[in-house]
Structures are given as C-alpha cells and as structure tokens.
Scaffold this motif. Sequence first.
Motif, PDB file in Angstrom:
ATOM      1  N   GLN A 221      -3.563 -15.914  -6.078  1.00 20.00           N
ATOM      2  CA  GLN A 221      -3.017 -15.187  -7.218  1.00 20.00           C
ATOM      3  C   GLN A 221      -3.739 -13.857  -7.410  1.00 20.00           C
ATOM      4  O   GLN A 221      -3.109 -12.826  -7.675  1.00 20.00           O
ATOM      5  N   GLU A 222      -5.067 -13.876  -7.244  1.00 17.25           N
ATOM      6  CA  GLU A 222      -5.851 -12.645  -7.403  1.00 17.25           C
ATOM      7  C   GLU A 222      -5.474 -11.606  -6.354  1.00 17.25           C
ATOM      8  O   GLU A 222      -5.223 -10.437  -6.673  1.00 17.25           O
ATOM      9  N   LEU A 223      -5.415 -12.029  -5.080  1.00 15.55           N
ATOM     10  CA  LEU A 223      -5.080 -11.105  -4.008  1.00 15.55           C
ATOM     11  C   LEU A 223      -3.626 -10.649  -4.085  1.00 15.55           C
ATOM     12  O   LEU A 223      -3.297  -9.502  -3.760  1.00 15.55           O
ATOM     13  N   PHE A 224      -2.731 -11.559  -4.520  1.00 14.89           N
ATOM     14  CA  PHE A 224      -1.317 -11.204  -4.626  1.00 14.89           C
ATOM     15  C   PHE A 224      -1.116 -10.089  -5.649  1.00 14.89           C
ATOM     16  O   PHE A 224      -0.342  -9.152  -5.420  1.00 14.89           O
ATOM     17  N   GLU A 225      -1.820 -10.179  -6.780  1.00 15.06           N
ATOM     18  CA  GLU A 225      -1.700  -9.140  -7.795  1.00 15.06           C
ATOM     19  C   GLU A 225      -2.233  -7.809  -7.282  1.00 15.06           C
ATOM     20  O   GLU A 225      -1.656  -6.748  -7.564  1.00 15.06           O
ATOM     21  N   ILE A 226      -3.337  -7.850  -6.529  1.00 11.47           N
ATOM     22  CA  ILE A 226      -3.893  -6.607  -5.977  1.00 11.47           C
ATOM     23  C   ILE A 226      -2.923  -5.977  -4.982  1.00 11.47           C
ATOM     24  O   ILE A 226      -2.632  -4.772  -5.037  1.00 11.47           O
ATOM     25  N   LYS A 227      -2.405  -6.792  -4.051  1.00  8.35           N
ATOM     26  CA  LYS A 227      -1.482  -6.282  -3.043  1.00  8.35           C
ATOM     27  C   LYS A 227      -0.172  -5.808  -3.674  1.00  8.35           C
ATOM     28  O   LYS A 227       0.408  -4.810  -3.231  1.00  8.35           O
ATOM     29  N   THR A 233       2.551   0.892  -5.968  1.00  4.87           N
ATOM     30  CA  THR A 233       2.041   2.265  -6.035  1.00  4.87           C
ATOM     31  C   THR A 233       2.497   3.083  -4.842  1.00  4.87           C
ATOM     32  O   THR A 233       2.931   4.236  -4.987  1.00  4.87           O
ATOM     33  N   ARG A 234       2.409   2.482  -3.641  1.00  6.92           N
ATOM     34  CA  ARG A 234       2.826   3.185  -2.432  1.00  6.92           C
ATOM     35  C   ARG A 234       4.325   3.473  -2.440  1.00  6.92           C
ATOM     36  O   ARG A 234       4.756   4.588  -2.098  1.00  6.92           O
ATOM     37  N   PRO A 249      11.350  10.649   3.039  1.00  9.08           N
ATOM     38  CA  PRO A 249      10.927   9.246   2.919  1.00  9.08           C
ATOM     39  C   PRO A 249      10.624   8.632   4.271  1.00  9.08           C
ATOM     40  O   PRO A 249      11.367   8.825   5.239  1.00  9.08           O
ATOM     41  N   VAL A 250       9.547   7.917   4.343  1.00  4.72           N
ATOM     42  CA  VAL A 250       9.170   7.233   5.581  1.00  4.72           C
ATOM     43  C   VAL A 250       9.594   5.767   5.465  1.00  4.72           C
ATOM     44  O   VAL A 250       9.727   5.225   4.361  1.00  4.72           O
ATOM     45  N   PRO A 251       9.836   5.102   6.599  1.00  3.43           N
ATOM     46  CA  PRO A 251      10.215   3.682   6.540  1.00  3.43           C
ATOM     47  C   PRO A 251       9.115   2.863   5.854  1.00  3.43           C
ATOM     48  O   PRO A 251       7.932   2.999   6.159  1.00  3.43           O
ATOM     49  N   PHE A 252       9.539   2.045   4.925  1.00  3.91           N
ATOM     50  CA  PHE A 252       8.583   1.243   4.156  1.00  3.91           C
ATOM     51  C   PHE A 252       9.198  -0.130   3.923  1.00  3.91           C
ATOM     52  O   PHE A 252      10.202  -0.261   3.233  1.00  3.91           O
ATOM     53  N   GLN A 253       8.588  -1.129   4.528  1.00  3.64           N
ATOM     54  CA  GLN A 253       9.129  -2.483   4.423  1.00  3.64           C
ATOM     55  C   GLN A 253       8.713  -3.121   3.098  1.00  3.64           C
ATOM     56  O   GLN A 253       7.552  -3.058   2.695  1.00  3.64           O
ATOM     57  N   THR A 254       9.694  -3.717   2.433  1.00  4.39           N
ATOM     58  CA  THR A 254       9.424  -4.413   1.179  1.00  4.39           C
ATOM     59  C   THR A 254      10.133  -5.760   1.203  1.00  4.39           C
ATOM     60  O   THR A 254      11.177  -5.896   1.848  1.00  4.39           O
ATOM     61  N   PRO A 255       9.592  -6.796   0.588  1.00 10.05           N
ATOM     62  CA  PRO A 255      10.224  -8.117   0.637  1.00 10.05           C
ATOM     63  C   PRO A 255      11.631  -8.105   0.058  1.00 10.05           C
ATOM     64  O   PRO A 255      11.912  -7.401  -0.916  1.00 10.05           O
ATOM     65  N   SER A 256      12.515  -8.862   0.665  1.00  9.27           N
ATOM     66  CA  SER A 256      13.891  -8.964   0.193  1.00  9.27           C
ATOM     67  C   SER A 256      13.980  -9.927  -0.990  1.00  9.27           C
ATOM     68  O   SER A 256      13.025 -10.651  -1.301  1.00  9.27           O
ATOM     69  N   ASN A 257      15.149  -9.930  -1.639  1.00  5.38           N
ATOM     70  CA  ASN A 257      15.354 -10.859  -2.751  1.00  5.38           C
ATOM     71  C   ASN A 257      15.245 -12.309  -2.298  1.00  5.38           C
ATOM     72  O   ASN A 257      14.744 -13.163  -3.031  1.00  5.38           O
TER      73      ASN A 257
END
Length: 298
Positions: A221-227, A233-234, A249-257
């Motif tokens: 939980q601690e690391l998840f909040e930091i990441k 922010t990024r 814009p550069v390619p930036f992977q983000t988790p899907s729904n």
Amino acid sequence: MDELRRALDFCVCHQTILGYSTVSLLTAASEQIFSSVVFKCPCNSGNMLYGSTFLLMPAFILFLLGYMVNTRIWRLLTGSCPPENHCSCSPWGTCTQYCLVLAVVTARALVAPLTWIAVALLSASFYECAASGSSLMEDFVCKGKGQECRKLLVKIPCDEKLSKDITAEHLSLQAQSQLIGWLLIASIMTVALIAKCISRCDSPARYRQLKLLKTYSEKEQELFEIKAKEHATRLAEINTNYFFGVTDPVPFQTPSNEDWQNINSLYTFNSKDQYYSMLHEYVNTKRGKSNESGQGGQ
C-alpha cells in the motif's frame, strides 16, 4: 541511537494497539472536558433527554467518524455499484467477503464510541442526570413514597444530599452508573478476546506467515501510493506540456480500466495459491500469460 531505534521498532510492531490506545485516551480526555465544562444537568423534567443526549449522541458521532476516516470502507465501496450493473451484488462469495470487511470496519469504528460510553458511565454525570428523569427509575426508587419523592428525584444531580436521602435503600445513581460501566468494559474485553481467538483459529496462514502477509500488505500500500503519485505527476506533466506547446506527447503506458478492475476486487488469502493481495495475483497471472504467449511464438 540504539534506544531510539528500539522505540521506533516497538511503535512499528505495535502500531495498531498504540493507535487504538491513542484514540481511547483522546476520547476519554474529551469526555472529561465535556462532563466538567459543557455538561450542566437542568434538574427538571428534561433530565432524561439531556443526559441521554450527552451519553449517546457523541458516541454516535464518533462511530460515524470512525467509518469516514477508515480508508478500507471507501476502497470497498468505490466502484462497487456502477450504473451499468444496477447495483447487482455478484456471487454469494463476494457478498460474504463484503460482510466480513464491514464487520471488521465496524469493530474498529466502535473503539471510540464505546470508550466514550464507558468513561461517561464511570464518571456517572450523564447517567445520573438521565436516570433521575426516567420513569422506570421513579417506579424503582419512589415506590410507595408518594409524589414528593418523584419531584425530588430530578433534583439529585444538583444536590448530593438528596441522593443519600432518596436512594438510601438502593444503590445510588452514581454507583449504578459505575457498575454498568465496569460491566460494559469487561464485556467488551471478553468479546474482543473471543473474536480475536476465532479469527486466528480460522486463519489459513500460520503465525509467521500471517506476519509476513500483514507486512507485505502495508508495504504494498505504501509503495503503491508513492508510484501512483509519481505516475500521475508524470502523466500530468506530459499532457500539460503538450497543451501549452512545449513538447510533443511521448508514449506513456498507463493501466487500463480492466487492469484496475482486476486489482480492485476483494481478496481472501488462500493457502493453495499463496497470493498476498490482488496485485500479487494479477502480476503472477499476467506473467504466466506472457510466458505462455512467448513459448507459443517460439
């Protein structure tokens, strides 16, 4: 330095107990302030309503606050009833897990209100005021003593001499309050001990494995909040720079729904799979699929 490190280690290892103790001490201190500064029994027909309000209403407010500040309840409820599902509860097993989580959250939320009631009963001010205006107490204390006793009964919180004269044959209102308070404390401790024993006996993990599971959950939980903060922010920086024409814009992977849904479900530890959380299970499942697809391509 060694003593400071030991103190910090002790606080980390016993942070749950220390947290509950701190909440209980703050609640007890608040009750003492209320009873000595704010509370003034009217000593008339409104004793019952006034005393009961001070005894129960702050406890109810503390109970609601206990729910509001508990992040686990919001994690459980957020997205659980989206409009497309029409608040349909999934399988029975999931409903059972929800009920178990709610039971744990409720037990934690009850710490402050029960502390308030117990301390208030031991100090006896609220109970004495409420009981002196109760019809049941009138029938119990003033049976066969006429209307004069009933009129004087409501004056007891404002005159200590009346308490000795009217309740001489019975326990005084203060003694009744303190007796109920100690019975309440003993009952709470007994129920808490029984519940703790049952939960430990039903645990699929052994003692040391359970310690590992709790430590892993806290660190995850601690690391998840930091990441998550770094990721947000990024992503915000990339979008803002593009909006103001600073950079493309550069390619930036983000988790899907779908990924978020996979890690948002409730997870119960299973000794067969030995995953420690939904994120742990998701990562291992995803890794297994990647390995299978890689072998198939080869």
